[in-house]
Motif scaffolding. Sequence first.
Motif, PDB file in Angstrom:
ATOM      1  N   ARG A  48      -5.200 -28.596   2.096  1.00 23.03           N
ATOM      2  CA  ARG A  48      -5.428 -27.291   1.461  1.00 23.03           C
ATOM      3  C   ARG A  48      -6.909 -27.206   1.114  1.00 23.03           C
ATOM      4  O   ARG A  48      -7.450 -28.060   0.416  1.00 23.03           O
ATOM      5  CB  ARG A  48      -4.592 -27.151   0.197  1.00 23.03           C
ATOM      6  N   ILE A  49      -7.551 -26.186   1.632  1.00 29.43           N
ATOM      7  CA  ILE A  49      -8.976 -25.992   1.406  1.00 29.43           C
ATOM      8  C   ILE A  49      -9.154 -25.176   0.130  1.00 29.43           C
ATOM      9  O   ILE A  49      -8.561 -24.108  -0.034  1.00 29.43           O
ATOM     10  CB  ILE A  49      -9.625 -25.288   2.611  1.00 29.43           C
ATOM     11  N   LEU A  50      -9.994 -25.675  -0.768  1.00 27.86           N
ATOM     12  CA  LEU A  50     -10.172 -25.034  -2.067  1.00 27.86           C
ATOM     13  C   LEU A  50     -11.312 -24.012  -2.068  1.00 27.86           C
ATOM     14  O   LEU A  50     -11.499 -23.311  -3.053  1.00 27.86           O
ATOM     15  CB  LEU A  50     -10.432 -26.099  -3.137  1.00 27.86           C
ATOM     16  N   ASP A  51     -12.055 -23.918  -0.998  1.00 21.70           N
ATOM     17  CA  ASP A  51     -13.167 -22.979  -0.920  1.00 21.70           C
ATOM     18  C   ASP A  51     -12.621 -21.548  -0.810  1.00 21.70           C
ATOM     19  O   ASP A  51     -11.853 -21.233   0.096  1.00 21.70           O
ATOM     20  CB  ASP A  51     -14.027 -23.311   0.307  1.00 21.70           C
ATOM     21  N   PRO A  52     -13.008 -20.632  -1.724  1.00 19.09           N
ATOM     22  CA  PRO A  52     -12.464 -19.269  -1.689  1.00 19.09           C
ATOM     23  C   PRO A  52     -12.951 -18.452  -0.487  1.00 19.09           C
ATOM     24  O   PRO A  52     -12.355 -17.438  -0.154  1.00 19.09           O
ATOM     25  CB  PRO A  52     -12.935 -18.646  -3.007  1.00 19.09           C
ATOM     26  N   GLU A  53     -13.980 -18.868   0.199  1.00 14.07           N
ATOM     27  CA  GLU A  53     -14.507 -18.106   1.327  1.00 14.07           C
ATOM     28  C   GLU A  53     -13.727 -18.331   2.617  1.00 14.07           C
ATOM     29  O   GLU A  53     -14.007 -17.699   3.631  1.00 14.07           O
ATOM     30  CB  GLU A  53     -15.975 -18.484   1.554  1.00 14.07           C
ATOM     31  N   VAL A  54     -12.731 -19.205   2.607  1.00 16.13           N
ATOM     32  CA  VAL A  54     -11.987 -19.531   3.823  1.00 16.13           C
ATOM     33  C   VAL A  54     -11.137 -18.354   4.279  1.00 16.13           C
ATOM     34  O   VAL A  54     -10.973 -18.111   5.462  1.00 16.13           O
ATOM     35  CB  VAL A  54     -11.125 -20.789   3.596  1.00 16.13           C
ATOM     36  N   GLY A  55     -10.563 -17.625   3.399  1.00 15.35           N
ATOM     37  CA  GLY A  55      -9.785 -16.463   3.800  1.00 15.35           C
ATOM     38  C   GLY A  55      -8.336 -16.556   3.397  1.00 15.35           C
ATOM     39  O   GLY A  55      -7.980 -17.180   2.405  1.00 15.35           O
ATOM     40  N   GLN A  56      -7.491 -15.913   4.201  1.00 15.32           N
ATOM     41  CA  GLN A  56      -6.086 -15.738   3.875  1.00 15.32           C
ATOM     42  C   GLN A  56      -5.280 -17.052   3.902  1.00 15.32           C
ATOM     43  O   GLN A  56      -4.408 -17.252   3.090  1.00 15.32           O
ATOM     44  CB  GLN A  56      -5.443 -14.765   4.870  1.00 15.32           C
ATOM     45  N   ASN A  57      -5.553 -17.912   4.861  1.00 15.65           N
ATOM     46  CA  ASN A  57      -4.738 -19.116   5.033  1.00 15.65           C
ATOM     47  C   ASN A  57      -5.593 -20.365   4.816  1.00 15.65           C
ATOM     48  O   ASN A  57      -6.153 -20.908   5.763  1.00 15.65           O
ATOM     49  CB  ASN A  57      -4.112 -19.132   6.428  1.00 15.65           C
ATOM     50  N   PRO A  58      -5.677 -20.851   3.570  1.00 14.85           N
ATOM     51  CA  PRO A  58      -6.551 -21.992   3.294  1.00 14.85           C
ATOM     52  C   PRO A  58      -5.884 -23.352   3.555  1.00 14.85           C
ATOM     53  O   PRO A  58      -6.151 -24.316   2.867  1.00 14.85           O
ATOM     54  CB  PRO A  58      -6.868 -21.814   1.813  1.00 14.85           C
ATOM     55  N   ARG A  59      -5.001 -23.394   4.525  1.00 12.40           N
ATOM     56  CA  ARG A  59      -4.313 -24.656   4.813  1.00 12.40           C
ATOM     57  C   ARG A  59      -4.523 -25.041   6.270  1.00 12.40           C
ATOM     58  O   ARG A  59      -4.526 -24.198   7.152  1.00 12.40           O
ATOM     59  CB  ARG A  59      -2.822 -24.527   4.530  1.00 12.40           C
ATOM     60  N   LEU A  60      -4.647 -26.352   6.483  1.00  9.32           N
ATOM     61  CA  LEU A  60      -4.734 -26.905   7.829  1.00  9.32           C
ATOM     62  C   LEU A  60      -3.616 -27.930   7.990  1.00  9.32           C
ATOM     63  O   LEU A  60      -3.316 -28.684   7.067  1.00  9.32           O
ATOM     64  CB  LEU A  60      -6.077 -27.612   8.049  1.00  9.32           C
ATOM     65  N   TYR A  61      -3.007 -27.944   9.155  1.00  3.54           N
ATOM     66  CA  TYR A  61      -1.931 -28.886   9.437  1.00  3.54           C
ATOM     67  C   TYR A  61      -2.307 -29.692  10.677  1.00  3.54           C
ATOM     68  O   TYR A  61      -2.950 -29.173  11.589  1.00  3.54           O
ATOM     69  CB  TYR A  61      -0.600 -28.158   9.673  1.00  3.54           C
ATOM     70  N   GLY A  62      -1.878 -30.920  10.692  1.00  8.71           N
ATOM     71  CA  GLY A  62      -2.143 -31.766  11.849  1.00  8.71           C
ATOM     72  C   GLY A  62      -1.011 -32.748  12.060  1.00  8.71           C
ATOM     73  O   GLY A  62      -0.287 -33.107  11.137  1.00  8.71           O
ATOM     74  N   ALA A  63      -0.863 -33.150  13.302  1.00  7.10           N
ATOM     75  CA  ALA A  63       0.156 -34.136  13.652  1.00  7.10           C
ATOM     76  C   ALA A  63      -0.459 -35.141  14.607  1.00  7.10           C
ATOM     77  O   ALA A  63      -1.369 -34.816  15.368  1.00  7.10           O
ATOM     78  CB  ALA A  63       1.365 -33.456  14.280  1.00  7.10           C
ATOM     79  N   GLY A  64       0.034 -36.331  14.552  1.00  6.49           N
ATOM     80  CA  GLY A  64      -0.475 -37.358  15.450  1.00  6.49           C
ATOM     81  C   GLY A  64       0.626 -38.310  15.878  1.00  6.49           C
ATOM     82  O   GLY A  64       1.600 -38.523  15.167  1.00  6.49           O
ATOM     83  N   LEU A  65       0.474 -38.820  17.070  1.00  2.00           N
ATOM     84  CA  LEU A  65       1.403 -39.809  17.600  1.00  2.00           C
ATOM     85  C   LEU A  65       0.563 -40.935  18.182  1.00  2.00           C
ATOM     86  O   LEU A  65      -0.312 -40.694  19.007  1.00  2.00           O
ATOM     87  CB  LEU A  65       2.293 -39.204  18.682  1.00  2.00           C
ATOM     88  N   SER A  66       0.805 -42.148  17.721  1.00  2.00           N
ATOM     89  CA  SER A  66       0.059 -43.286  18.251  1.00  2.00           C
ATOM     90  C   SER A  66       1.029 -44.350  18.743  1.00  2.00           C
ATOM     91  O   SER A  66       2.072 -44.585  18.151  1.00  2.00           O
ATOM     92  CB  SER A  66      -0.868 -43.864  17.186  1.00  2.00           C
ATOM     93  N   PHE A  67       0.690 -44.938  19.870  1.00  2.00           N
ATOM     94  CA  PHE A  67       1.500 -46.008  20.436  1.00  2.00           C
ATOM     95  C   PHE A  67       0.593 -46.948  21.207  1.00  2.00           C
ATOM     96  O   PHE A  67      -0.541 -46.618  21.523  1.00  2.00           O
ATOM     97  CB  PHE A  67       2.626 -45.455  21.326  1.00  2.00           C
ATOM     98  N   THR A  68       1.116 -48.112  21.497  1.00  2.00           N
ATOM     99  CA  THR A  68       0.339 -49.165  22.138  1.00  2.00           C
ATOM    100  C   THR A  68       0.742 -49.281  23.602  1.00  2.00           C
ATOM    101  O   THR A  68       1.927 -49.320  23.923  1.00  2.00           O
ATOM    102  CB  THR A  68       0.595 -50.508  21.439  1.00  2.00           C
ATOM    103  N   LEU A  69      -0.249 -49.348  24.469  1.00  3.02           N
ATOM    104  CA  LEU A  69      -0.017 -49.639  25.880  1.00  3.02           C
ATOM    105  C   LEU A  69      -0.649 -50.996  26.182  1.00  3.02           C
ATOM    106  O   LEU A  69      -1.870 -51.113  26.204  1.00  3.02           O
ATOM    107  CB  LEU A  69      -0.654 -48.574  26.775  1.00  3.02           C
ATOM    108  N   PRO A  70       0.153 -52.012  26.397  1.00  4.57           N
ATOM    109  CA  PRO A  70      -0.429 -53.328  26.674  1.00  4.57           C
ATOM    110  C   PRO A  70      -1.016 -53.355  28.083  1.00  4.57           C
ATOM    111  O   PRO A  70      -0.333 -53.112  29.068  1.00  4.57           O
ATOM    112  CB  PRO A  70       0.759 -54.277  26.544  1.00  4.57           C
TER     113      PRO A  70
END
Length: 99
Positions: A48-70
């Motif tokens: 959640r971005i606290l800067d008021p200049e960001v606009g209507q949607n002050p949230r960013l979402y991210g997803a990650g998947l990590s796995f090992t390839l030997p």
Amino acid sequence: LSNEEVERIGLLLNPELHLARLEAGVAVASAQEAGRWADPVLSLDALRILDPEVGQNPRLYGAGLSFTLPLSGRLEVEKSGANARKAAALVEVWKSEQQ
């Protein structure tokens, strides 16, 4: 009870031998699991971005998947090392039981 039965009961109830058997069980389980790929990891992040200049949607979402390839023969080395530790632990239990 016969002498043979008394000997078996003594081996079964000996706390030092019980501990050695448990440690050998850990080595056996480690050898069974050796050489497997690491489990994949799924991560979700929200910011959640606290800067008021960001606009209507002050949230960013991210997803990650990590796995090992030997890519090397490292897994086979891990398996052989775990099997050697298992064999050594089982020999140690047998040696303790013979003493």
